[in-house]
Scaffold this motif. Structure first.
Motif, PDB file in Angstrom:
ATOM      1  N   TRP A 335      32.858  53.459  67.888  1.00 45.70           N
ATOM      2  CA  TRP A 335      33.951  54.641  67.364  1.00 45.70           C
ATOM      3  C   TRP A 335      35.432  53.982  68.152  1.00 45.70           C
ATOM      4  O   TRP A 335      36.381  54.161  67.172  1.00 45.70           O
ATOM      5  CB  TRP A 335      33.621  55.637  67.943  1.00 45.70           C
ATOM      6  N   HIS A 336      35.134  53.777  69.348  1.00 42.87           N
ATOM      7  CA  HIS A 336      36.847  53.513  69.983  1.00 42.87           C
ATOM      8  C   HIS A 336      37.383  52.459  69.510  1.00 42.87           C
ATOM      9  O   HIS A 336      38.464  52.061  69.395  1.00 42.87           O
ATOM     10  CB  HIS A 336      36.400  53.441  71.386  1.00 42.87           C
ATOM     11  N   GLU A 339      38.970  53.006  65.986  1.00 43.87           N
ATOM     12  CA  GLU A 339      40.295  53.612  66.350  1.00 43.87           C
ATOM     13  C   GLU A 339      41.317  52.725  66.631  1.00 43.87           C
ATOM     14  O   GLU A 339      42.417  52.711  66.220  1.00 43.87           O
ATOM     15  CB  GLU A 339      39.942  54.630  67.314  1.00 43.87           C
ATOM     16  N   TYR A 347      30.004  57.931  61.618  1.00 44.68           N
ATOM     17  CA  TYR A 347      29.677  58.936  62.469  1.00 44.68           C
ATOM     18  C   TYR A 347      28.476  59.552  62.047  1.00 44.68           C
ATOM     19  O   TYR A 347      27.987  59.757  60.920  1.00 44.68           O
ATOM     20  CB  TYR A 347      30.765  59.976  62.385  1.00 44.68           C
ATOM     21  N   ARG A 355      35.471  62.933  64.360  1.00 49.20           N
ATOM     22  CA  ARG A 355      36.597  62.097  63.940  1.00 49.20           C
ATOM     23  C   ARG A 355      37.878  62.320  64.240  1.00 49.20           C
ATOM     24  O   ARG A 355      38.401  63.439  64.014  1.00 49.20           O
ATOM     25  CB  ARG A 355      36.257  61.917  62.330  1.00 49.20           C
ATOM     26  N   PRO A 356      38.775  61.221  64.659  1.00 45.71           N
ATOM     27  CA  PRO A 356      39.920  61.606  65.140  1.00 45.71           C
ATOM     28  C   PRO A 356      40.888  62.177  63.811  1.00 45.71           C
ATOM     29  O   PRO A 356      41.822  62.993  64.059  1.00 45.71           O
ATOM     30  CB  PRO A 356      40.643  59.970  65.465  1.00 45.71           C
ATOM     31  N   ARG A 359      40.640  66.149  63.753  1.00 51.50           N
ATOM     32  CA  ARG A 359      41.106  66.611  64.654  1.00 51.50           C
ATOM     33  C   ARG A 359      42.245  67.776  64.410  1.00 51.50           C
ATOM     34  O   ARG A 359      42.326  69.026  64.833  1.00 51.50           O
ATOM     35  CB  ARG A 359      41.337  66.029  66.122  1.00 51.50           C
TER      36      ARG A 359
END
Length: 370
Positions: A335-336, A339, A347, A355-356, A359
């Protein structure tokens, strides 16, 4: 930027959503070889972290093929049922495809788990007789008994049966363990294999038993599913198995239907001198990939940087990167990395709200601190 690390890849009929593989890592926490709640939590969590593939630890074909009494096996109905419970959970809640590494410890068996010292077991601790291609010990461990041809045929059958169990469990991919000083690697290396029959001496002879095992496993595994092998491309000791031989071994494996080579190094001899550095094993895999014309997985101090992992794939040095300790430290490593690289990835359904991109919608009044 279009991330190569997060691009899909297909092996036979298996398509992986990205090139990140969680490496097989021994947990030393099985009960009579069977998985338990630890594995449910461990593998279940990793399966939700968006790697394309999660590999189950080295799982041995016999109880006396284990590294330690707490290592995994796949040689009984109980082993099979316990592991199926874990894999079913991963399939229900995770997003990764699931693979398993199948092996036999050979002369490196009958030892304590590393956390307890990693020394050879005593009789009081339940030591068992180990076997190998020759009666040559691993360091100060007891010398193994050299395998007879009849015993080698029995081991081929044990590997075949483990593959049949892996298929019934529902794994997407399997890997034979041919590295890190375990039985298959012992046959490949002249440091451990000093047989005078057709299984020792020349590279062709030293490869013979490993190739027999692989051929039997590949024949048992469904044709539409990929199978590969982990290989230590060098022993890091003069006179040991070396990169030239690793390339030739990879070519022979490819002819038998091998779909990928997971390239590591070392593990066979205590005298090894390994120049540890970020990505130190990548050049070995790159050479095998180019000269044997086969997909490769690179492992070893890669997970410290998403940019490093991206560069390995984008530059054609490997087709996959394998993340081990960094996945333990951060089960959401993928995930990171996505990003950081500006990529998208899967996910787990229950975690979609993390999920960014979502947000700001979920928390419209949230403001980052000044």
């Amino acid at each position: 930027m279009t991330s190569k690390l997060f691009s899909p890849i297909t092996l036979r009929e298996l398509t992986l959503s990205n090139r990140i593989v969680v490496s097989p890592m021994c947990q030393y926490n099985s009960n009579e070889g069977s998985a338990n709640d630890w594995h449910l939590a461990h593998l279940g969590g990793l399966s939700m972290g968006a790697a394309g593939l999660v590999m189950v630890e080295m799982t041995n074909v016999a109880l006396d093929g284990r590294i330690s009494p707490r290592c995994a096996t796949l040689c009984s109905d109980e082993n099979e049922a316990a592991l199926k419970r874990v894999v079913d959970f991963c399939r229900t809640y995770g997003v990764a495809k699931m693979g398993i590494q199948i092996g036999h410890a050979g002369r490196k068996g009958s030892q304590q788990p590393p956390a307890l010292g990693g020394k050879a077991l005593t009789a009081e601790e339940g030591a068992w007789e180990t076997v190998g291609p020759s009666a040559i010990p691993f360091g100060d461990f007891p010398a193994p008994r050299a395998l007879t041809r009849a015993e080698m045929l029995d081991l081929i059958e044990a590997h075949r049966q483990a593959v049949a169990r892996a298929e019934r469990i529902g794994f997407d991919l399997i890997e034979m363990h041919g590295g890190h000083g375990y039985l298959i690697h012992q046959f490949l290396s002249p440091l451990a294999n000093q047989r005078t029959d057709e299984f020792g001496g020349s590279l062709e002879n030293r490869m013979r038993f490993p190739l027999e095992v692989f051929k039997a496993m590949r024949a048992e595994w469904p044709a539409h599913k990929p199978m590969g092998i982990r290989v230590s491309a060098t022993d890091w000791v003069e006179g040991g198995f070396n990169p030239d031989e690793a390339v030739e071994f990879a070519k022979a494996l490819k002819a038998l239907g091998c779909d990928f080579i997971d390239v590591t190094t070392g593990g066979l001899d205590h005298r090894q001198q390994i120049p540890l550095a970020a990505g130190y094993q990548v050049p070995f895999g790159e050479r095998i990939r180019k000269e044997a014309d086969i997909p490769t997985m690179s492992v070893g101090l890669i997970g410290g940087s998403a940019q490093q992992a991206e560069e390995i794939i984008a530059s054609g040095k490997a087709d996959f990167v394998m993340i081990g300790r960094d996945a333990l430290y951060d089960p959401r490593w993928a995930w990171h990395a996505a990003e950081e690289l500006g990529a998208t990835t899967d996910y787990a359904p229950k975690y979609g709200m993390a999920r960014p991109a979502l947000r700001p919608q979920l928390y419209p009044n949230h403001r980052a601190p000044a």
